[in-house]
Design a protein around this motif. Sequence first.
Motif, PDB file in Angstrom:
ATOM      1  N   LEU A 169     -12.693 -14.298   7.495  1.00 11.53           N
ATOM      2  CA  LEU A 169     -12.563 -12.888   7.866  1.00 11.53           C
ATOM      3  C   LEU A 169     -11.190 -12.601   8.472  1.00 11.53           C
ATOM      4  O   LEU A 169     -10.547 -11.583   8.163  1.00 11.53           O
ATOM      5  N   GLU A 170     -10.736 -13.547   9.340  1.00 12.53           N
ATOM      6  CA  GLU A 170      -9.411 -13.368   9.932  1.00 12.53           C
ATOM      7  C   GLU A 170      -8.317 -13.391   8.873  1.00 12.53           C
ATOM      8  O   GLU A 170      -7.387 -12.568   8.876  1.00 12.53           O
ATOM      9  N   LEU A 171      -8.455 -14.359   7.911  1.00 14.17           N
ATOM     10  CA  LEU A 171      -7.457 -14.455   6.841  1.00 14.17           C
ATOM     11  C   LEU A 171      -7.497 -13.224   5.939  1.00 14.17           C
ATOM     12  O   LEU A 171      -6.458 -12.732   5.489  1.00 14.17           O
ATOM     13  N   GLU A 172      -8.726 -12.725   5.664  1.00 16.22           N
ATOM     14  CA  GLU A 172      -8.825 -11.507   4.851  1.00 16.22           C
ATOM     15  C   GLU A 172      -8.168 -10.325   5.563  1.00 16.22           C
ATOM     16  O   GLU A 172      -7.481  -9.512   4.929  1.00 16.22           O
ATOM     17  N   TRP A 175      -4.574 -10.817   5.307  1.00 12.72           N
ATOM     18  CA  TRP A 175      -4.137 -10.528   3.943  1.00 12.72           C
ATOM     19  C   TRP A 175      -4.048  -9.023   3.693  1.00 12.72           C
ATOM     20  O   TRP A 175      -3.128  -8.532   3.033  1.00 12.72           O
ATOM     21  N   ILE A 176      -5.047  -8.277   4.237  1.00 12.47           N
ATOM     22  CA  ILE A 176      -5.011  -6.808   4.093  1.00 12.47           C
ATOM     23  C   ILE A 176      -3.782  -6.246   4.810  1.00 12.47           C
ATOM     24  O   ILE A 176      -3.074  -5.360   4.279  1.00 12.47           O
ATOM     25  N   CYS A 177      -3.519  -6.795   6.022  1.00 13.68           N
ATOM     26  CA  CYS A 177      -2.323  -6.337   6.750  1.00 13.68           C
ATOM     27  C   CYS A 177      -1.054  -6.654   5.982  1.00 13.68           C
ATOM     28  O   CYS A 177      -0.123  -5.833   5.895  1.00 13.68           O
ATOM     29  N   ILE A 178      -1.036  -7.890   5.402  1.00  9.45           N
ATOM     30  CA  ILE A 178       0.147  -8.280   4.612  1.00  9.45           C
ATOM     31  C   ILE A 178       0.313  -7.371   3.406  1.00  9.45           C
ATOM     32  O   ILE A 178       1.431  -6.944   3.062  1.00  9.45           O
ATOM     33  N   SER A 184       4.114  -0.881   2.221  1.00  2.62           N
ATOM     34  CA  SER A 184       5.070  -0.017   2.926  1.00  2.62           C
ATOM     35  C   SER A 184       6.499  -0.494   2.720  1.00  2.62           C
ATOM     36  O   SER A 184       7.426   0.317   2.512  1.00  2.62           O
ATOM     37  N   LYS A 185       6.695  -1.840   2.747  1.00  5.59           N
ATOM     38  CA  LYS A 185       8.032  -2.380   2.517  1.00  5.59           C
ATOM     39  C   LYS A 185       8.506  -2.100   1.086  1.00  5.59           C
ATOM     40  O   LYS A 185       9.691  -1.826   0.843  1.00  5.59           O
ATOM     41  N   THR A 186       7.575  -2.186   0.155  1.00  5.65           N
ATOM     42  CA  THR A 186       7.937  -1.894  -1.247  1.00  5.65           C
ATOM     43  C   THR A 186       8.363  -0.435  -1.394  1.00  5.65           C
ATOM     44  O   THR A 186       9.347  -0.106  -2.081  1.00  5.65           O
ATOM     45  N   LEU A 187       7.585   0.457  -0.719  1.00  5.61           N
ATOM     46  CA  LEU A 187       7.939   1.877  -0.765  1.00  5.61           C
ATOM     47  C   LEU A 187       9.311   2.118  -0.127  1.00  5.61           C
ATOM     48  O   LEU A 187      10.166   2.832  -0.684  1.00  5.61           O
TER      49      LEU A 187
END
Length: 276
Positions: A169-172, A175-178, A184-187
């Motif tokens: 759950l923490e990794l998911e 991953w969602i945050c990443i 946002s970085k791509t935009l």
Amino acid sequence: MDHLQQRRQELEHKEGQLKQAILKFDKFLKENDAKRSRAMRKAEQEKQQMAYKKVEAEHLQEEIARLMTAKTKLQGCLAAHKPFSEYLQEVLGKTEQFQDISELISRFQTLMATQVSLVQREQVAREAVEEERSCLQQYLDESSNRILQQNNMVAELQDQLEQTQAKVLELESNWICIQNTAASKTLELGQIKLAALNLFQMVVKHRKLPMNVPQEDTDAQLDAVQLCLEDLSAILANFRKAEPPQPSQPEKRVLSQASPSASRSLLSRTQSLHSK
């Protein structure tokens, strides 16, 4: 001479007779010695045999005495066991299954041997039962220990599963945050690339340069923009050195000084976004 010759012949004849007599006497003496030796040996052997016979006779006397003692004891035992014989005779008379006492005793011995065999088999069976009972108890103890170990293992695995699920759950969440950060970085990168392309097109249009840089090469576009700004800054600096300073244009000076720094900031942000 004839007489002497005859006398010599007679002497030789007598000498020969004497020699034969001596030989016969010597042979007689040897025969007598041999006979005497044989007689002495025979006498010695007879003497030894007599001593052996005497010892044997003594042993036989002792054996006879021992046998007489044993006979007396056996007679006493026979007299002591006579009631048993009479009892067996009465039993034999009352039953028609046996012909004589020896057959009855043989039957009794067979039954006794069978009883001993059954007792031994019972003992063996009891020992086998005890051994199987011990094995069963050992198996139950081992099974209980294994069940306890399995329960402990299940509890440990359950804890590991819960920890793993929490970690998943923490990794998911990470991953969602990443993914959100990447979006946002791509935009932002797209906006920066678009701004860099617009600046590059303005520079190319202003300086009337050929469009020899691909649209995807943002670094080259920013390099061209930076070179243009540096050239403009150098020209402006030279122009200002030639003219006296005017207090009414501080904003343009700040703007001209900020343009290269802005381009450099845009270039560093673009490079950092590319690396991410």
